[in-house]
Design a protein around this motif. Structure first.
Motif, PDB file in Angstrom:
ATOM      1  N   VAL A  48      67.699 -27.056  -1.894  1.00  0.00           N
ATOM      2  CA  VAL A  48      68.892 -27.728  -2.433  1.00  0.00           C
ATOM      3  C   VAL A  48      69.929 -26.718  -2.910  1.00  0.00           C
ATOM      4  O   VAL A  48      71.118 -26.827  -2.603  1.00  0.00           O
ATOM      5  N   TYR A  49      69.504 -25.716  -3.669  1.00  0.00           N
ATOM      6  CA  TYR A  49      70.456 -24.736  -4.200  1.00  0.00           C
ATOM      7  C   TYR A  49      70.978 -23.826  -3.093  1.00  0.00           C
ATOM      8  O   TYR A  49      72.177 -23.507  -3.050  1.00  0.00           O
ATOM      9  N   THR A  50      70.103 -23.412  -2.183  1.00  0.00           N
ATOM     10  CA  THR A  50      70.544 -22.562  -1.070  1.00  0.00           C
ATOM     11  C   THR A  50      71.574 -23.296  -0.220  1.00  0.00           C
ATOM     12  O   THR A  50      72.571 -22.703   0.210  1.00  0.00           O
ATOM     13  N   ARG A  51      71.348 -24.591  -0.004  1.00  0.00           N
ATOM     14  CA  ARG A  51      72.336 -25.386   0.733  1.00  0.00           C
ATOM     15  C   ARG A  51      73.671 -25.402  -0.011  1.00  0.00           C
ATOM     16  O   ARG A  51      74.746 -25.296   0.608  1.00  0.00           O
ATOM     17  N   ALA A  52      73.621 -25.537  -1.337  1.00  0.00           N
ATOM     18  CA  ALA A  52      74.855 -25.538  -2.137  1.00  0.00           C
ATOM     19  C   ALA A  52      75.597 -24.208  -1.997  1.00  0.00           C
ATOM     20  O   ALA A  52      76.833 -24.179  -1.893  1.00  0.00           O
ATOM     21  N   VAL A  53      74.849 -23.103  -1.975  1.00  0.00           N
ATOM     22  CA  VAL A  53      75.469 -21.781  -1.801  1.00  0.00           C
ATOM     23  C   VAL A  53      76.157 -21.697  -0.443  1.00  0.00           C
ATOM     24  O   VAL A  53      77.297 -21.214  -0.333  1.00  0.00           O
ATOM     25  N   VAL A  54      75.482 -22.158   0.590  1.00  0.00           N
ATOM     26  CA  VAL A  54      76.044 -22.099   1.946  1.00  0.00           C
ATOM     27  C   VAL A  54      77.297 -22.980   2.047  1.00  0.00           C
ATOM     28  O   VAL A  54      78.330 -22.559   2.577  1.00  0.00           O
ATOM     29  N   LYS A  55      77.231 -24.201   1.531  1.00  0.00           N
ATOM     30  CA  LYS A  55      78.384 -25.093   1.634  1.00  0.00           C
ATOM     31  C   LYS A  55      79.562 -24.573   0.815  1.00  0.00           C
ATOM     32  O   LYS A  55      80.718 -24.702   1.227  1.00  0.00           O
ATOM     33  N   GLU A  56      79.277 -23.945  -0.330  1.00  0.00           N
ATOM     34  CA  GLU A  56      80.361 -23.376  -1.121  1.00  0.00           C
ATOM     35  C   GLU A  56      80.999 -22.191  -0.401  1.00  0.00           C
ATOM     36  O   GLU A  56      82.225 -22.018  -0.440  1.00  0.00           O
ATOM     37  N   GLN A  57      80.178 -21.378   0.261  1.00  0.00           N
ATOM     38  CA  GLN A  57      80.761 -20.273   1.035  1.00  0.00           C
ATOM     39  C   GLN A  57      81.656 -20.802   2.150  1.00  0.00           C
ATOM     40  O   GLN A  57      82.738 -20.266   2.395  1.00  0.00           O
ATOM     41  N   LEU A  58      81.218 -21.872   2.835  1.00  0.00           N
ATOM     42  CA  LEU A  58      82.012 -22.433   3.921  1.00  0.00           C
ATOM     43  C   LEU A  58      83.307 -23.066   3.401  1.00  0.00           C
ATOM     44  O   LEU A  58      84.306 -23.110   4.109  1.00  0.00           O
ATOM     45  N   ARG A  59      83.276 -23.547   2.164  1.00  0.00           N
ATOM     46  CA  ARG A  59      84.512 -24.062   1.556  1.00  0.00           C
ATOM     47  C   ARG A  59      85.410 -22.917   1.093  1.00  0.00           C
ATOM     48  O   ARG A  59      86.615 -22.896   1.360  1.00  0.00           O
TER      49      ARG A  59
ATOM     50  N   ASP B 263      77.583  -9.437  -4.633  1.00  0.00           N
ATOM     51  CA  ASP B 263      78.510  -9.305  -5.764  1.00  0.00           C
ATOM     52  C   ASP B 263      78.202 -10.284  -6.895  1.00  0.00           C
ATOM     53  O   ASP B 263      78.815 -10.204  -7.963  1.00  0.00           O
ATOM     54  N   ARG B 264      77.260 -11.217  -6.661  1.00  0.00           N
ATOM     55  CA  ARG B 264      76.926 -12.230  -7.676  1.00  0.00           C
ATOM     56  C   ARG B 264      75.401 -12.296  -7.834  1.00  0.00           C
ATOM     57  O   ARG B 264      74.756 -13.230  -7.368  1.00  0.00           O
ATOM     58  N   PRO B 265      74.810 -11.303  -8.489  1.00  0.00           N
ATOM     59  CA  PRO B 265      73.340 -11.232  -8.584  1.00  0.00           C
ATOM     60  C   PRO B 265      72.722 -12.436  -9.278  1.00  0.00           C
ATOM     61  O   PRO B 265      71.562 -12.769  -9.015  1.00  0.00           O
ATOM     62  N   ASP B 266      73.461 -13.099 -10.165  1.00  0.00           N
ATOM     63  CA  ASP B 266      72.906 -14.281 -10.835  1.00  0.00           C
ATOM     64  C   ASP B 266      72.667 -15.416  -9.839  1.00  0.00           C
ATOM     65  O   ASP B 266      71.648 -16.121  -9.909  1.00  0.00           O
ATOM     66  N   ILE B 267      73.579 -15.581  -8.878  1.00  0.00           N
ATOM     67  CA  ILE B 267      73.423 -16.614  -7.855  1.00  0.00           C
ATOM     68  C   ILE B 267      72.306 -16.229  -6.889  1.00  0.00           C
ATOM     69  O   ILE B 267      71.477 -17.062  -6.510  1.00  0.00           O
ATOM     70  N   LEU B 268      72.243 -14.951  -6.514  1.00  0.00           N
ATOM     71  CA  LEU B 268      71.176 -14.476  -5.624  1.00  0.00           C
ATOM     72  C   LEU B 268      69.806 -14.687  -6.268  1.00  0.00           C
ATOM     73  O   LEU B 268      68.846 -15.079  -5.584  1.00  0.00           O
ATOM     74  N   ALA B 269      69.707 -14.478  -7.571  1.00  0.00           N
ATOM     75  CA  ALA B 269      68.422 -14.670  -8.269  1.00  0.00           C
ATOM     76  C   ALA B 269      67.974 -16.130  -8.181  1.00  0.00           C
ATOM     77  O   ALA B 269      66.779 -16.420  -8.011  1.00  0.00           O
ATOM     78  N   LYS B 270      68.915 -17.064  -8.278  1.00  0.00           N
ATOM     79  CA  LYS B 270      68.571 -18.488  -8.171  1.00  0.00           C
ATOM     80  C   LYS B 270      68.108 -18.844  -6.758  1.00  0.00           C
ATOM     81  O   LYS B 270      67.196 -19.655  -6.573  1.00  0.00           O
ATOM     82  N   VAL B 271      68.737 -18.226  -5.751  1.00  0.00           N
ATOM     83  CA  VAL B 271      68.309 -18.447  -4.363  1.00  0.00           C
ATOM     84  C   VAL B 271      66.881 -17.945  -4.190  1.00  0.00           C
ATOM     85  O   VAL B 271      66.031 -18.626  -3.593  1.00  0.00           O
ATOM     86  N   ARG B 272      66.588 -16.769  -4.729  1.00  0.00           N
ATOM     87  CA  ARG B 272      65.240 -16.191  -4.593  1.00  0.00           C
ATOM     88  C   ARG B 272      64.193 -17.077  -5.265  1.00  0.00           C
ATOM     89  O   ARG B 272      63.111 -17.303  -4.714  1.00  0.00           O
TER      90      ARG B 272
ATOM     91  N   ASN C  51      70.859 -22.766   9.993  1.00  0.00           N
ATOM     92  CA  ASN C  51      70.741 -21.356  10.350  1.00  0.00           C
ATOM     93  C   ASN C  51      71.178 -20.465   9.191  1.00  0.00           C
ATOM     94  O   ASN C  51      70.487 -19.490   8.842  1.00  0.00           O
ATOM     95  N   PHE C  52      72.310 -20.795   8.558  1.00  0.00           N
ATOM     96  CA  PHE C  52      72.789 -19.983   7.434  1.00  0.00           C
ATOM     97  C   PHE C  52      71.805 -20.036   6.268  1.00  0.00           C
ATOM     98  O   PHE C  52      71.524 -19.014   5.628  1.00  0.00           O
ATOM     99  N   MET C  53      71.290 -21.217   5.973  1.00  0.00           N
ATOM    100  CA  MET C  53      70.325 -21.362   4.883  1.00  0.00           C
ATOM    101  C   MET C  53      69.054 -20.570   5.160  1.00  0.00           C
ATOM    102  O   MET C  53      68.528 -19.861   4.283  1.00  0.00           O
ATOM    103  N   SER C  54      68.559 -20.675   6.381  1.00  0.00           N
ATOM    104  CA  SER C  54      67.307 -19.997   6.745  1.00  0.00           C
ATOM    105  C   SER C  54      67.470 -18.487   6.701  1.00  0.00           C
ATOM    106  O   SER C  54      66.595 -17.762   6.195  1.00  0.00           O
ATOM    107  N   MET C  55      68.599 -18.000   7.220  1.00  0.00           N
ATOM    108  CA  MET C  55      68.813 -16.552   7.271  1.00  0.00           C
ATOM    109  C   MET C  55      68.970 -15.967   5.875  1.00  0.00           C
ATOM    110  O   MET C  55      68.300 -14.992   5.513  1.00  0.00           O
ATOM    111  N   ILE C  56      69.859 -16.568   5.084  1.00  0.00           N
ATOM    112  CA  ILE C  56      70.111 -15.995   3.760  1.00  0.00           C
ATOM    113  C   ILE C  56      68.907 -16.211   2.847  1.00  0.00           C
ATOM    114  O   ILE C  56      68.599 -15.373   1.989  1.00  0.00           O
TER     115      ILE C  56
END
Length: 540
Positions: A390-401, A357-366, A488-493
């Motif tokens: 670093v950014y992928t970790r931020a995405v994962v931690k934000e999802q967990l929050r 639902d947030r392609p801009d964030i997915l593009a940064k992960v890629r 695990n979450f960072m590696s998978m996503i």
């Protein structure tokens, strides 16, 4: 003739002493019997019922005191039916009703601690509280399981477990995990070939169960056992929905959950036995069991050394721990699965939905994923690569929050606990610290109801808010595997972002929260997947 009259012998001392008691008992029963003349059985039953209900209400009101909660309780069962079909909105109401609130379900009085500081106080009070989950959990996980122990017994376990999720162990788990990602990514592409969106919550449960089982048990667990446990593990989760239901009835959720748990423990015990054989042969550790068993062997061998040999010992000295039995290992590994399975399934479901639902964030992960692989998308995962995400970790931690998998952590009160100066939780009650309010605190997080990974980057407010980061608990029972889970979450996503394109089909229920042990999208997340680039490197 008078002199010949019979004179009975004087009563003995014992008989004399017994006579008043016999008279009292006889008279007492006689009086009770007389008073009950004309009273029907139904009247007696009704009287007992009224007295029991009155006692139940008075005890609840006494325990409740001044804290928030219903003025009266439904006799005996309380709001039990709400636990059969829990609603997130009801939890929010309870958290918003006051710092402390209460309910009473069957025989258990329950206090909910809703603020960050009260939650932390409960987490950090092992003298007064002990983890308990729900009543059925002890029957499923076994009462002697290490998570229910405290004091020295708990410390003895934890001492040997800390090394199972250190950097070296985490690095060793990655290759098997990546193999499982590859397998399921191929499966999802196949499932989506008809172009029809399907619910993927079940698929995320399966991939995380497979990752956990291979990480914890390695090569010792068979493919058949992995498939069986993945398919049936939800029965254990379903059994825990019956909050504080005191017994296991045949052919109910709790009965099926117990049967599934027994099977898991049996399989894990077999794996523990095989791990001990392999580690005695000095084979290289491949899984969590191996690392734990190896540390037991190292400790045993170190203890055999003389004082002089210990003094001359080269390298890091082994942690001195005892040797654990196969069933003790099985029960402990089961708790790792128990702690990780539903939480990781929840996190993965939300991650894939949120990024779609947030392609801009997915593009940064890629972009980051290609960069940490030095431009080679087929470079296999390693721990150094994960460190650079670093950014992928931020995405994962934000999802967990933003959507914390674990909303509440039940504890049992071992002795009366002054959780505030004004309120004492009675011994035997349950007290539940919550995580969600602390993670959505507007005084700490800017616009907490929005998904914003930037808050975790340098200069953001989130990393500094360590007291609010209650995703994995805190205190002596803090989650041992928190770094493993995030990795695990960072590696998978991260790998999915490289090799898959996926679309989310929103429904009116997509953003509504369903509670099933943890939290999921109410519609179970409708997705379709396509291959972005071949999962296997094309031959040159």
């Amino acid at each position: 003739m008078d002199s010949m009259a019979y004179n009975p012998p004087a009563a003995s001392a014992v008989e004399s002493a017994e006579q008043p008691i016999q008279t009292l008992i006889g008279g007492g029963f006689g009086a009770v019997s007389k008073s009950l003349e004309g009273v029907s059985t139904w009247q007696i039953v009704l009287t007992i019922l009224v007295l029991s209900i009155t006692y139940d209400q008075v005890k609840y009101i006494w325990n409740k005191g001044s804290i928030a909660g219903p003025a009266f309780k439904i006799p005996f069962m309380g709001p039990f039916m709400e636990s059969v079909d829990p609603k997130f909105s009801k939890y929010l109401e309870k958290w918003n009703s006051g710092p402390l609130s209460c309910v009473s379900v069957f025989h258990k009085f329950v206090v909910i601690a809703s603020t960050r500081d009260l939650a932390r106080k409960v987490f950090n009070s092992p003298m007064y509280v002990n983890p308990c989950v729900v009543d059925i959990a002890k029957k499923i996980l076994r009462p002697t399981n290490w998570v229910f122990l405290d004091g020295k017994q708990h410390v003895d376990y934890r001492k040997g477990l800390n090394g199972l999720f250190n950097r070296k162990a985490l690095a060793g788990y990655l290759p098997k995990q990546e193999e499982i990602y590859d397998h399921y990514f191929k499966r999802w592409i196949e499932l989506s070939k008809d172009g029809k969106p399907r619910q993927y919550m079940g698929e995320f449960r399966d991939i995380n169960c497979a990752v956990s089982l291979r990480t914890f048990c390695g090569r010792y667990i068979t493919d058949e056992a992995v498939a069986d446990i993945s398919e049936n593990y939800y029965k254990i989760t379903a059994a825990l929905e019956l909050v504080n239901f005191p017994i296991i009835l045949p052919y109910t959720k709790t009965w099926y959950g117990k049967k599934c748990a027994d099977y898991v423990l049996e399989e894990f015990s077999k794996c523990a036995k095989m791990s001990k054989i392999a580690m005695e042969k000095r084979e290289e550790p491949q899984c969590t069991m191996d690392y734990w068993v190896k540390s037991m062997i190292d400790s045993r061998e170190y203890e055999k050394l003389s004082a002089e040999e210990k003094e001359d010992y080269k390298g890091p000295k082994p942690m001195v721990i005892r040797t654990f039995s196969d069933i003790e290992i099985a029960m402990t590994i089961f708790t790792f699965l128990f702690a990780s399975q539903d939480a990781s399934s929840s996190a993965s479901t939300w991650q894939f939905q949120i990024l779609a639902d947030r392609p801009d964030i997915l593009a940064k992960v890629r972009e980051e994923q290609l960069r940490v692989r030095d431009g080679d998308p087929y470079k296999r995962l390693d721990i150094d690569m994960v460190d650079k995400m670093v950014y992928t970790r931020a995405v994962v931690k934000e999802q967990l929050r933003y959507r914390p998998p674990v909303l509440m952590v039940p504890y049992e009160v071992k002795k009366a606990f002054n959780v505030t100066p004004e309120y004492r939780v009675p011994k035997g009650a349950m007290i539940i610290p919550t995580t969600y309010p602390a993670l959505h605190d507007p005084e700490v997080y800017v616009d907490p109801e929005s998904f914003n990974p930037d808050r975790w980057l340098e200069g953001g407010e989130a990393e500094a808010a360590t007291k609010n980061w209650l995703v994995f608990g805190t205190g002596p029972h803090v989650c041992l595997g928190q770094h493993y889970a995030i990795m695990n979450f960072m590696s998978m996503i991260g790998k999915a972002a490289m090799f898959l394109d996926w679309e989310h089909m929103p429904t009116p229920l997509s953003e509504e929260i369903k509670v099933f042990a943890t939290i999921f999208p109410q519609d179970d997340c409708y997705l379709t997947f396509k291959e972005r680039m071949p999962l296997e490197k094309p031959s040159s």
